[in-house]
Design a protein around this motif. Structure first.
Motif, PDB file in Angstrom:
ATOM      1  N   ILE A  99       1.045  -0.634  -0.072  1.00 25.19           N
ATOM      2  CA  ILE A  99      -0.020   0.090   0.148  1.00 25.19           C
ATOM      3  C   ILE A  99       0.985   0.999   0.285  1.00 25.19           C
ATOM      4  O   ILE A  99       0.428   2.496  -0.031  1.00 25.19           O
ATOM      5  CB  ILE A  99      -0.891   0.130   0.849  1.00 25.19           C
ATOM      6  CG1 ILE A  99      -0.463   0.024   2.480  1.00 25.19           C
ATOM      7  CG2 ILE A  99      -1.964  -1.458   1.095  1.00 25.19           C
ATOM      8  CD1 ILE A  99      -1.235   0.018   3.770  1.00 25.19           C
ATOM      9  N   GLY A 100       2.162   1.393   0.297  1.00 21.54           N
ATOM     10  CA  GLY A 100       2.536   2.274   0.430  1.00 21.54           C
ATOM     11  C   GLY A 100       3.523   2.938  -1.461  1.00 21.54           C
ATOM     12  O   GLY A 100       4.246   3.384  -1.222  1.00 21.54           O
ATOM     13  N   ASP A 101       3.586   1.257  -2.148  1.00 20.23           N
ATOM     14  CA  ASP A 101       4.269   1.657  -3.465  1.00 20.23           C
ATOM     15  C   ASP A 101       3.341   2.517  -4.314  1.00 20.23           C
ATOM     16  O   ASP A 101       2.028   2.490  -3.610  1.00 20.23           O
ATOM     17  CB  ASP A 101       3.744   0.372  -4.307  1.00 20.23           C
ATOM     18  CG  ASP A 101       4.179  -0.100  -5.888  1.00 20.23           C
ATOM     19  OD1 ASP A 101       2.960   0.317  -6.155  1.00 20.23           O
ATOM     20  OD2 ASP A 101       5.482   0.074  -5.501  1.00 20.23           O
ATOM     21  N   LYS A 102       3.925   3.373  -4.432  1.00 15.62           N
ATOM     22  CA  LYS A 102       3.855   4.734  -5.425  1.00 15.62           C
ATOM     23  C   LYS A 102       2.808   4.448  -6.532  1.00 15.62           C
ATOM     24  O   LYS A 102       1.002   4.606  -6.676  1.00 15.62           O
ATOM     25  CB  LYS A 102       4.459   5.089  -6.607  1.00 15.62           C
ATOM     26  CG  LYS A 102       3.904   6.255  -7.162  1.00 15.62           C
ATOM     27  CD  LYS A 102       5.704   6.558  -8.436  1.00 15.62           C
ATOM     28  CE  LYS A 102       5.041   7.821  -9.511  1.00 15.62           C
ATOM     29  NZ  LYS A 102       6.263   7.587 -10.673  1.00 15.62           N
ATOM     30  N   TRP A 103       2.878   2.845  -7.098  1.00 16.98           N
ATOM     31  CA  TRP A 103       1.373   2.948  -8.376  1.00 16.98           C
ATOM     32  C   TRP A 103       0.561   2.049  -8.026  1.00 16.98           C
ATOM     33  O   TRP A 103      -0.499   2.028  -8.066  1.00 16.98           O
ATOM     34  CB  TRP A 103       2.587   1.904  -9.175  1.00 16.98           C
ATOM     35  CG  TRP A 103       3.266   2.623  -9.669  1.00 16.98           C
ATOM     36  CD1 TRP A 103       4.835   1.804 -10.186  1.00 16.98           C
ATOM     37  CD2 TRP A 103       3.619   3.755 -10.603  1.00 16.98           C
ATOM     38  NE1 TRP A 103       5.640   2.357 -10.526  1.00 16.98           N
ATOM     39  CE2 TRP A 103       4.709   3.939 -11.528  1.00 16.98           C
ATOM     40  CE3 TRP A 103       2.150   4.085 -11.312  1.00 16.98           C
ATOM     41  CZ2 TRP A 103       4.955   4.624 -12.434  1.00 16.98           C
ATOM     42  CZ3 TRP A 103       2.876   5.607 -12.036  1.00 16.98           C
ATOM     43  CH2 TRP A 103       4.195   5.534 -12.714  1.00 16.98           C
ATOM     44  N   GLU A 106      -4.606   2.615 -17.454  1.00 17.19           N
ATOM     45  CA  GLU A 106      -3.249   3.141 -18.173  1.00 17.19           C
ATOM     46  C   GLU A 106      -2.597   4.327 -18.364  1.00 17.19           C
ATOM     47  O   GLU A 106      -2.307   4.959 -18.704  1.00 17.19           O
ATOM     48  CB  GLU A 106      -3.094   1.908 -19.512  1.00 17.19           C
ATOM     49  CG  GLU A 106      -1.310   2.161 -19.879  1.00 17.19           C
ATOM     50  CD  GLU A 106      -1.290   0.754 -20.888  1.00 17.19           C
ATOM     51  OE1 GLU A 106       0.071   0.859 -21.165  1.00 17.19           O
ATOM     52  OE2 GLU A 106      -2.230   0.806 -21.654  1.00 17.19           O
ATOM     53  N   ARG A 107      -4.126   4.671 -19.572  1.00 20.52           N
ATOM     54  CA  ARG A 107      -4.561   6.386 -19.843  1.00 20.52           C
ATOM     55  C   ARG A 107      -4.507   7.188 -18.498  1.00 20.52           C
ATOM     56  O   ARG A 107      -4.207   8.268 -18.757  1.00 20.52           O
ATOM     57  CB  ARG A 107      -5.435   6.729 -20.751  1.00 20.52           C
ATOM     58  CG  ARG A 107      -5.421   5.525 -22.132  1.00 20.52           C
ATOM     59  CD  ARG A 107      -6.672   6.265 -22.912  1.00 20.52           C
ATOM     60  NE  ARG A 107      -8.001   5.306 -23.153  1.00 20.52           N
ATOM     61  CZ  ARG A 107      -8.038   4.568 -23.099  1.00 20.52           C
ATOM     62  NH1 ARG A 107      -7.270   3.991 -23.650  1.00 20.52           N
ATOM     63  NH2 ARG A 107      -9.253   4.401 -22.551  1.00 20.52           N
ATOM     64  N   ALA A 108      -4.841   6.561 -17.377  1.00 23.52           N
ATOM     65  CA  ALA A 108      -5.143   8.080 -16.119  1.00 23.52           C
ATOM     66  C   ALA A 108      -4.309   7.753 -15.045  1.00 23.52           C
ATOM     67  O   ALA A 108      -4.187   8.997 -14.527  1.00 23.52           O
ATOM     68  CB  ALA A 108      -6.625   7.011 -15.564  1.00 23.52           C
ATOM     69  N   ILE A 143       2.856   5.544 -16.196  1.00 27.07           N
ATOM     70  CA  ILE A 143       3.358   3.581 -16.333  1.00 27.07           C
ATOM     71  C   ILE A 143       2.884   3.043 -17.601  1.00 27.07           C
ATOM     72  O   ILE A 143       2.369   3.525 -18.000  1.00 27.07           O
ATOM     73  CB  ILE A 143       1.619   3.681 -15.117  1.00 27.07           C
ATOM     74  CG1 ILE A 143       1.913   1.488 -14.270  1.00 27.07           C
ATOM     75  CG2 ILE A 143       0.571   3.601 -16.296  1.00 27.07           C
ATOM     76  CD1 ILE A 143       1.047   1.371 -12.613  1.00 27.07           C
ATOM     77  N   SER A 144       4.258   1.840 -17.126  1.00 27.08           N
ATOM     78  CA  SER A 144       4.329   0.976 -18.170  1.00 27.08           C
ATOM     79  C   SER A 144       3.076  -0.250 -17.904  1.00 27.08           C
ATOM     80  O   SER A 144       2.340  -0.592 -17.191  1.00 27.08           O
ATOM     81  CB  SER A 144       5.769   0.601 -18.699  1.00 27.08           C
ATOM     82  OG  SER A 144       5.543  -0.559 -17.380  1.00 27.08           O
ATOM     83  N   GLN A 145       2.728  -0.411 -19.344  1.00 25.14           N
ATOM     84  CA  GLN A 145       1.883  -1.122 -19.290  1.00 25.14           C
ATOM     85  C   GLN A 145       2.395  -2.803 -18.525  1.00 25.14           C
ATOM     86  O   GLN A 145       1.919  -3.136 -17.322  1.00 25.14           O
ATOM     87  CB  GLN A 145       2.215  -2.388 -21.242  1.00 25.14           C
ATOM     88  CG  GLN A 145       0.503  -3.306 -20.982  1.00 25.14           C
ATOM     89  CD  GLN A 145       0.757  -3.656 -22.204  1.00 25.14           C
ATOM     90  OE1 GLN A 145       0.479  -3.045 -23.054  1.00 25.14           O
ATOM     91  NE2 GLN A 145       0.241  -5.171 -22.108  1.00 25.14           N
ATOM     92  N   VAL A 181       1.789  -6.138 -13.135  1.00 25.08           N
ATOM     93  CA  VAL A 181       2.744  -5.999 -11.992  1.00 25.08           C
ATOM     94  C   VAL A 181       1.505  -5.746 -10.509  1.00 25.08           C
ATOM     95  O   VAL A 181       1.693  -6.437 -10.092  1.00 25.08           O
ATOM     96  CB  VAL A 181       3.602  -6.475 -11.569  1.00 25.08           C
ATOM     97  CG1 VAL A 181       4.433  -5.766 -10.770  1.00 25.08           C
ATOM     98  CG2 VAL A 181       4.860  -6.353 -12.639  1.00 25.08           C
ATOM     99  N   THR A 182       0.933  -4.621 -10.550  1.00 27.03           N
ATOM    100  CA  THR A 182       0.448  -3.882  -9.878  1.00 27.03           C
ATOM    101  C   THR A 182      -1.016  -4.202  -9.780  1.00 27.03           C
ATOM    102  O   THR A 182      -1.233  -4.980  -8.417  1.00 27.03           O
ATOM    103  CB  THR A 182       0.538  -2.416 -10.105  1.00 27.03           C
ATOM    104  OG1 THR A 182       1.846  -2.060  -9.938  1.00 27.03           O
ATOM    105  CG2 THR A 182      -0.564  -1.877  -9.080  1.00 27.03           C
ATOM    106  N   THR A 183      -1.679  -4.334 -11.040  1.00 32.04           N
ATOM    107  CA  THR A 183      -3.478  -4.779 -10.301  1.00 32.04           C
ATOM    108  C   THR A 183      -3.023  -6.211 -10.004  1.00 32.04           C
ATOM    109  O   THR A 183      -3.601  -6.982  -9.557  1.00 32.04           O
ATOM    110  CB  THR A 183      -3.786  -4.353 -11.548  1.00 32.04           C
ATOM    111  OG1 THR A 183      -2.982  -5.441 -12.652  1.00 32.04           O
ATOM    112  CG2 THR A 183      -3.780  -2.987 -12.155  1.00 32.04           C
TER     113      THR A 183
END
Length: 134
Positions: free
Chosen positions: A31-35, A54-56, A60-62, A67-69
């Protein structure tokens, strides 16, 4: 790790487990991760498809979004729904736990706005001090 690798790598922390440290470090890492924060903030606005996320989220790269989601889904904060369409369509939404996290992020953002001027003043004072004196 290959460039195409998008799996979720489990965090491994060695050493003895303190009273409240068991598992907390892994949660705070997520939860402390920027992305992760930016994805949660965007999903707090409603259900989003992958490309909408991705657009919003500028910068952020694809791969990083994937990885984040996946990490947020693994942790139970985001729900992923895939539809068998051509092309395939995937939607993401916050779970109740993710909504709770979004509320905590809103409180932190409110705190940041409330203290922005005081923090700026403290920084200016710190930056202007004479570092040659103890």
């Amino acid at each position: 790790m290959s460039v195409a690798h998008t799996g979720v790598t489990p965090q491994v922390h060695g050493g003895p487990c303190g009273d409240d440290d068991c598992g907390i470090r892994d949660v705070l890492d997520r939860i402390g991760d920027k992305w992760s924060v930016l994805v949660v903030v965007e999903l707090a606005k409603g259900v989003r498809r992958f490309r909408e996320l991705e657009r919003a989220i500028p910068g952020i790269s694809q791969r990083m979004l994937t990885v984040t989601t996946r990490g947020l889904c693994r942790d139970g904060m985001v729900e992923r729904t895939a539809y068998a369409t051509i092309p395939p369509q995937v939607e993401y939404r916050l779970t109740p736990m993710g909504e709770s996290l979004a509320g905590a992020i809103r409180h932190l953002a409110d705190w940041s706005r409330e203290h922005r001027d005081a923090i700026g003043g403290a920084r200016a004072e710190w930056d202007g001090r004479d570092v040659t004196r103890p």
